[in-house]
Design a protein around this motif. Structure first.
Motif, PDB file in Angstrom:
ATOM      1  N   ASN A 126      -5.161-122.525 -50.664  1.00 15.09           N
ATOM      2  CA  ASN A 126      -6.025-121.812 -51.601  1.00 15.09           C
ATOM      3  C   ASN A 126      -5.614-122.157 -53.017  1.00 15.09           C
ATOM      4  N   ILE A 127      -6.552-122.603 -53.807  1.00 13.84           N
ATOM      5  CA  ILE A 127      -6.298-122.810 -55.232  1.00 13.84           C
ATOM      6  C   ILE A 127      -7.088-121.746 -55.959  1.00 13.84           C
ATOM      7  N   ARG A 128      -6.381-120.957 -56.746  1.00 12.50           N
ATOM      8  CA  ARG A 128      -6.977-119.841 -57.460  1.00 12.50           C
ATOM      9  C   ARG A 128      -7.023-120.180 -58.949  1.00 12.50           C
ATOM     10  N   LEU A 129      -8.209-120.112 -59.522  1.00 14.17           N
ATOM     11  CA  LEU A 129      -8.402-120.470 -60.918  1.00 14.17           C
ATOM     12  C   LEU A 129      -9.043-119.318 -61.679  1.00 14.17           C
ATOM     13  N   VAL A 130      -8.677-119.193 -62.935  1.00 15.12           N
ATOM     14  CA  VAL A 130      -9.360-118.284 -63.853  1.00 15.12           C
ATOM     15  C   VAL A 130      -9.719-119.100 -65.082  1.00 15.12           C
ATOM     16  N   PHE A 131     -10.997-119.089 -65.450  1.00 16.56           N
ATOM     17  CA  PHE A 131     -11.468-119.674 -66.701  1.00 16.56           C
ATOM     18  C   PHE A 131     -11.835-118.497 -67.589  1.00 16.56           C
ATOM     19  N   SER A 132     -11.421-118.541 -68.840  1.00 18.45           N
ATOM     20  CA  SER A 132     -11.758-117.446 -69.745  1.00 18.45           C
ATOM     21  C   SER A 132     -12.046-117.977 -71.133  1.00 18.45           C
ATOM     22  N   GLN A 187      -3.291-113.689 -59.226  1.00 18.07           N
ATOM     23  CA  GLN A 187      -2.316-114.595 -59.852  1.00 18.07           C
ATOM     24  C   GLN A 187      -2.839-116.016 -59.731  1.00 18.07           C
ATOM     25  N   PRO A 188      -3.521-116.514 -60.770  1.00 21.64           N
ATOM     26  CA  PRO A 188      -4.100-117.852 -60.658  1.00 21.64           C
ATOM     27  C   PRO A 188      -3.041-118.958 -60.653  1.00 21.64           C
ATOM     28  N   ASN A 189      -3.348-120.014 -59.881  1.00 20.68           N
ATOM     29  CA  ASN A 189      -2.553-121.235 -59.959  1.00 20.68           C
ATOM     30  C   ASN A 189      -2.878-121.962 -61.261  1.00 20.68           C
ATOM     31  N   ILE A 190      -4.132-121.816 -61.683  1.00 20.51           N
ATOM     32  CA  ILE A 190      -4.621-122.486 -62.887  1.00 20.51           C
ATOM     33  C   ILE A 190      -5.339-121.460 -63.751  1.00 20.51           C
ATOM     34  N   LEU A 191      -4.981-121.435 -65.010  1.00 18.71           N
ATOM     35  CA  LEU A 191      -5.637-120.564 -65.984  1.00 18.71           C
ATOM     36  C   LEU A 191      -6.062-121.429 -67.163  1.00 18.71           C
ATOM     37  N   MET A 192      -7.356-121.405 -67.467  1.00 16.70           N
ATOM     38  CA  MET A 192      -7.858-122.111 -68.633  1.00 16.70           C
ATOM     39  C   MET A 192      -8.397-121.065 -69.595  1.00 16.70           C
ATOM     40  N   THR A 193      -7.815-120.983 -70.778  1.00 15.80           N
ATOM     41  CA  THR A 193      -8.267-120.034 -71.792  1.00 15.80           C
ATOM     42  C   THR A 193      -8.750-120.808 -73.009  1.00 15.80           C
ATOM     43  N   LEU A 194      -9.937-120.465 -73.491  1.00 17.10           N
ATOM     44  CA  LEU A 194     -10.545-121.212 -74.586  1.00 17.10           C
ATOM     45  C   LEU A 194     -10.645-120.423 -75.884  1.00 17.10           C
ATOM     46  N   THR A 195     -10.124-119.195 -75.895  1.00 14.85           N
ATOM     47  CA  THR A 195     -10.069-118.411 -77.133  1.00 14.85           C
ATOM     48  C   THR A 195      -8.722-117.705 -77.209  1.00 14.85           C
ATOM     49  N   GLN A 196      -8.339-117.324 -78.395  1.00 20.55           N
ATOM     50  CA  GLN A 196      -7.081-116.609 -78.571  1.00 20.55           C
ATOM     51  C   GLN A 196      -7.119-115.271 -77.844  1.00 20.55           C
ATOM     52  N   SER A 214      -8.803-114.444 -75.156  1.00 13.69           N
ATOM     53  CA  SER A 214      -8.658-114.613 -73.705  1.00 13.69           C
ATOM     54  C   SER A 214      -7.231-115.026 -73.345  1.00 13.69           C
ATOM     55  N   TYR A 215      -6.604-115.822 -74.197  1.00 16.55           N
ATOM     56  CA  TYR A 215      -5.201-116.182 -73.967  1.00 16.55           C
ATOM     57  C   TYR A 215      -4.329-114.927 -74.004  1.00 16.55           C
ATOM     58  N   ASN A 216      -4.534-114.114 -75.028  1.00 20.25           N
ATOM     59  CA  ASN A 216      -3.744-112.884 -75.158  1.00 20.25           C
ATOM     60  C   ASN A 216      -3.962-111.949 -73.967  1.00 20.25           C
ATOM     61  N   SER A 217      -5.184-111.909 -73.469  1.00 19.20           N
ATOM     62  CA  SER A 217      -5.504-111.004 -72.360  1.00 19.20           C
ATOM     63  C   SER A 217      -5.014-111.497 -71.003  1.00 19.20           C
ATOM     64  N   PHE A 218      -5.057-112.798 -70.773  1.00 22.02           N
ATOM     65  CA  PHE A 218      -4.860-113.298 -69.421  1.00 22.02           C
ATOM     66  C   PHE A 218      -3.637-114.182 -69.190  1.00 22.02           C
ATOM     67  N   SER A 219      -2.938-114.605 -70.229  1.00 23.14           N
ATOM     68  CA  SER A 219      -1.821-115.543 -70.022  1.00 23.14           C
ATOM     69  C   SER A 219      -0.706-114.971 -69.154  1.00 23.14           C
ATOM     70  N   SER A 220      -0.571-113.682 -69.128  1.00 27.57           N
ATOM     71  CA  SER A 220       0.480-113.073 -68.304  1.00 27.57           C
ATOM     72  C   SER A 220       0.158-113.127 -66.810  1.00 27.57           C
ATOM     73  N   LEU A 221      -1.070-113.466 -66.460  1.00 25.52           N
ATOM     74  CA  LEU A 221      -1.474-113.498 -65.054  1.00 25.52           C
ATOM     75  C   LEU A 221      -1.010-114.750 -64.309  1.00 25.52           C
ATOM     76  N   ILE A 222      -0.738-115.811 -65.025  1.00 27.28           N
ATOM     77  CA  ILE A 222      -0.479-117.107 -64.388  1.00 27.28           C
ATOM     78  C   ILE A 222       0.674-117.028 -63.403  1.00 27.28           C
ATOM     79  N   ARG A 223       0.476-117.614 -62.279  1.00 28.10           N
ATOM     80  CA  ARG A 223       1.460-117.657 -61.209  1.00 28.10           C
ATOM     81  C   ARG A 223       2.644-118.531 -61.640  1.00 28.10           C
ATOM     82  N   PRO A 224       3.870-118.166 -61.304  1.00 24.55           N
ATOM     83  CA  PRO A 224       5.017-119.032 -61.629  1.00 24.55           C
ATOM     84  C   PRO A 224       4.792-120.439 -61.068  1.00 24.55           C
ATOM     85  N   GLY A 225       4.991-121.433 -61.911  1.00 22.63           N
ATOM     86  CA  GLY A 225       4.760-122.818 -61.522  1.00 22.63           C
ATOM     87  C   GLY A 225       3.324-123.255 -61.681  1.00 22.63           C
TER      88      GLY A 225
END
Length: 185
Positions: free
Chosen positions: A3-9, A68-77, A79-90
């Protein structure tokens, strides 16, 4: 791949959700995978916060949300502030330095790619920024074959805009291919 889990924000109007739909369709229709895609909008459709979760899997998907996404893509500050803590270790955190100032997160691979700058200097139309980011993601991760995404673009994009979108995808693909990263799955 399991499973690859992604969040785009990003923010409404950036095409984050469209990019996620294209990726999920490419996975299911042209790559023989299972995929889910869910989305959430902020207070306003244009300019408000958006988030979309995508899961791509070789097996059954039991729950469509991503915790806990494997991949997180944030395109605004924001969204980065809101979601960067969710990223899975590694995992992989992908941002564009034009819009996001990052802080170092030790347990994730962080890539800051000048995707918007590439779009504006080579194409001159910000409307294809989302497709460039999708190309960068595919180039970095090799999550799907680029041809699968291109086939969906050919079906979804009006003919008058297809060439421009193909160029944007290719720009991102070339940019992302310089940073291949597969250790998150």
């Amino acid at each position: 791949m399991s499973n690859i889990r992604l969040v785009f924000s990003g923010s409404g109007g950036q095409g984050v959700i469209t990019a996620a739909i294209i990726l999920a369709e490419a996975a299911v229709i042209y790559s023989g995978k299972n995929a889910t895609q869910t989305q959430a909008y902020g207070a306003a459709a244009r300019g408000g916060s958006t988030r979309t979760d995508i899961i791509i899997s070789d097996s059954k998907i039991n729950y469509p949300g991503v915790i806990q996404p494997n991949i997180l893509m944030t395109l605004t500050q924001n969204s980065y502030n809101s979601f960067s803590s969710l990223i899975r270790p590694g995992g992989l955190l992908l941002t564009d330095p034009r819009f996001v100032e990052t802080t170092r997160k030790v347990d994730a691979k962080q890539l800051e790619l000048p995707m918007y700058e590439q779009v504006m200097s080579k194409i001159g139309k910000p409307i294809v920024y989302n497709i460039c980011t999708l190309g960068a993601l595919v180039g970095i991760t090799q999550i799907l074959e680029p041809e699968a995404v291109l086939q969906v673009l050919e079906e979804r994009i009006p003919k008058d805009f297809l060439e421009m979108n193909m160029r944007a995808f290719d720009l991102g693909l070339v940019l992302g291919s310089q940073y291949q990263y597969r250790s998150f799955f």
